[in-house]
Design an enzyme around this catalytic site. Structure first.
Site, PDB file in Angstrom:
ATOM      1  N   ASP A  67      33.068  43.932  32.771  1.00 39.19           N
ATOM      2  CA  ASP A  67      34.412  44.386  32.415  1.00 39.19           C
ATOM      3  C   ASP A  67      35.134  43.442  31.459  1.00 39.19           C
ATOM      4  OD1 ASP A  67      34.539  42.431  34.408  1.00 39.19           O
ATOM      5  OD2 ASP A  67      35.419  43.730  35.897  1.00 39.19           O
ATOM      6  N   ASN A 136      40.448  44.436  47.437  1.00 35.94           N
ATOM      7  CA  ASN A 136      40.618  45.841  47.803  1.00 35.94           C
ATOM      8  C   ASN A 136      39.282  46.595  47.757  1.00 35.94           C
ATOM      9  OD1 ASN A 136      40.135  45.978  45.094  1.00 35.94           O
ATOM     10  ND2 ASN A 136      42.106  46.872  44.519  1.00 35.94           N
ATOM     11  N   HIS A 138      37.150  46.490  45.184  1.00 33.67           N
ATOM     12  CA  HIS A 138      36.687  46.908  43.857  1.00 33.67           C
ATOM     13  C   HIS A 138      35.423  46.157  43.437  1.00 33.67           C
ATOM     14  CE1 HIS A 138      39.503  43.813  41.657  1.00 33.67           C
ATOM     15  NE2 HIS A 138      38.299  43.316  41.733  1.00 33.67           N
ATOM     16  N   GLU A 143      38.717  50.372  40.770  1.00 38.01           N
ATOM     17  CA  GLU A 143      39.665  50.242  41.871  1.00 38.01           C
ATOM     18  C   GLU A 143      39.475  51.387  42.877  1.00 38.01           C
ATOM     19  OE1 GLU A 143      41.021  47.445  41.926  1.00 38.01           O
ATOM     20  OE2 GLU A 143      42.654  47.154  40.514  1.00 38.01           O
TER      21      GLU A 143
HETATM   22  C1  F6R Z   1      34.870  40.385  37.449  1.00 45.37           C
HETATM   23  C2  F6R Z   1      34.934  41.564  38.304  1.00 45.37           C
HETATM   24  C3  F6R Z   1      35.724  41.603  39.555  1.00 45.37           C
HETATM   25  C4  F6R Z   1      35.581  40.344  40.406  1.00 45.37           C
HETATM   26  C5  F6R Z   1      36.415  40.460  41.682  1.00 45.37           C
HETATM   27  C6  F6R Z   1      36.361  39.196  42.507  1.00 45.37           C
HETATM   28  O1  F6R Z   1      34.056  40.603  36.333  1.00 45.37           O
HETATM   29  O2  F6R Z   1      34.352  42.521  37.946  1.00 45.37           O
HETATM   30  O3  F6R Z   1      35.291  42.723  40.311  1.00 45.37           O
HETATM   31  O4  F6R Z   1      34.249  40.148  40.714  1.00 45.37           O
HETATM   32  O5  F6R Z   1      37.749  40.735  41.348  1.00 45.37           O
HETATM   33  O6  F6R Z   1      36.968  38.173  41.797  1.00 45.37           O
HETATM   34  P1  F6R Z   1      36.897  36.668  42.308  1.00 45.37           P
HETATM   35  O7  F6R Z   1      35.498  36.236  42.195  1.00 45.37           O
HETATM   36  O8  F6R Z   1      37.804  35.917  41.372  1.00 45.37           O
HETATM   37  O9  F6R Z   1      37.391  36.673  43.709  1.00 45.37           O
END
Ligand code: F6R
Length: 242
Positions: A67, A136, A138, A143
């Site tokens: 992303d 959440n 994701h 989301e």
């Molecule tokens: C990042 C991504 C997100 C993160 C998720 C967890 O490329 O796709 O899904 O993996 O938000 O983020 P952290 O590791 O910062 O807790």
């Protein structure tokens, strides 16, 4: 599904890095699906170390990232393009032409998504897709919603995601409200999926994603249906697993 419960963040990072390194060693031209965020930072550091030591060779490796924020230029230090270069690409012997992320600078969302789907199509099958887990549920920036996305899509970030990610920005208003993300359908097409999670803050969502009902309200729950998922988590994140 194979689950590795590791003592702490460092051990989690080492285990996950071993899994990726093994893939690269056995298939030097492989396509890696990569993630950003704080969870994979430690494992990227290990890969950099092992590349330095000549243990892992990235010269033929190709990558696609999950992303990118919409609207952030590449040189913005909060863009995922910047993150990937800063944490991994600039420190290993990868050919940057072989690294791909959605282009957050394209204003027209349909055009941006179409372009990234074409990139993914061209690159072929992802050998191993690394995933972090949102609070959440994701994965990528997919989301919770009423349905699972298929291809690359433009999402409006939810309040909890903006809250979680504001730590990286000067102020909350600076967090972009939209992002381009690989779809759940594309993630599920990867040959293997490696989900990493650490810390007590992820314990509840990790447990419900892996043991609760499969629902788009918890996007990561779909991983229960993938035939080749490896989860590497620390003890704190595994708190609710007996
Ligand atoms: C990042 C991504 C997100 C993160 C998720 C967890 O490329 O796709 O899904 O993996 O938000 O983020 P952290 O590791 O910062 O807790």
């Amino acid at each position: 599904m194979k689950i590795f419960k590791e003592k702490n963040y460092d051990k989690m990072s080492e285990r996950a890095a071993h899994i990726i390194a093994a893939e690269v060693i056995s298939n030097p031209k492989c396509l890696l699906g990569l993630a950003t965020g704080s969870t994979p930072e430690g494992l990227y550091a290990k890969l950099v170390e092992w590349c330095d030591q000549g243990i892992v060779d990235f010269s033929k490796v190709r990558t696609v990232n999950l992303d990118e924020y919409k609207g952030l230029p590449k040189e913005n230090d909060q863009s995922y393009y910047y993150f990937m270069n800063d944490k991994l690409f600039s420190h290993v012997n990868i050919d940057k032409k072989n690294t791909h992320l959605p282009d957050g600078t394209i204003e027209d969302a349909d055009a941006a998504c179409k372009k990234y789907d074409e990139v993914m199509e061209e690159q072929g099958e992802i050998a191993i897709q690394l995933l972090g887990l949102g609070h959440n549920g994701h994965i990528g920036f997919n989301e919770p919603s009423n349905g699972f996305s298929v291809g690359t899509n433009c999402v409006e970030l939810q309040a909890s995601t903006i809250e979680a990610n504001k730590r990286f920005f000067e102020k909350e208003e600076d967090v972009p409200r939209f992002a381009y993300t690989m779809g759940i359908g594309s993630i599920m097409k990867a040959k293997k999926i490696l989900l990493v999670a650490n810390g007590e803050g992820k314990a509840e969502i990790l447990h419900s994603a892996l043991t609760g009902p499969v629902t788009p309200k918890v996007p990561a729950s779909i991983l229960q249906l993938h035939p080749n998922v490896v989860v590497v988590a620390d003890e704190a994140a595994m708190k609710y697993f007996k």
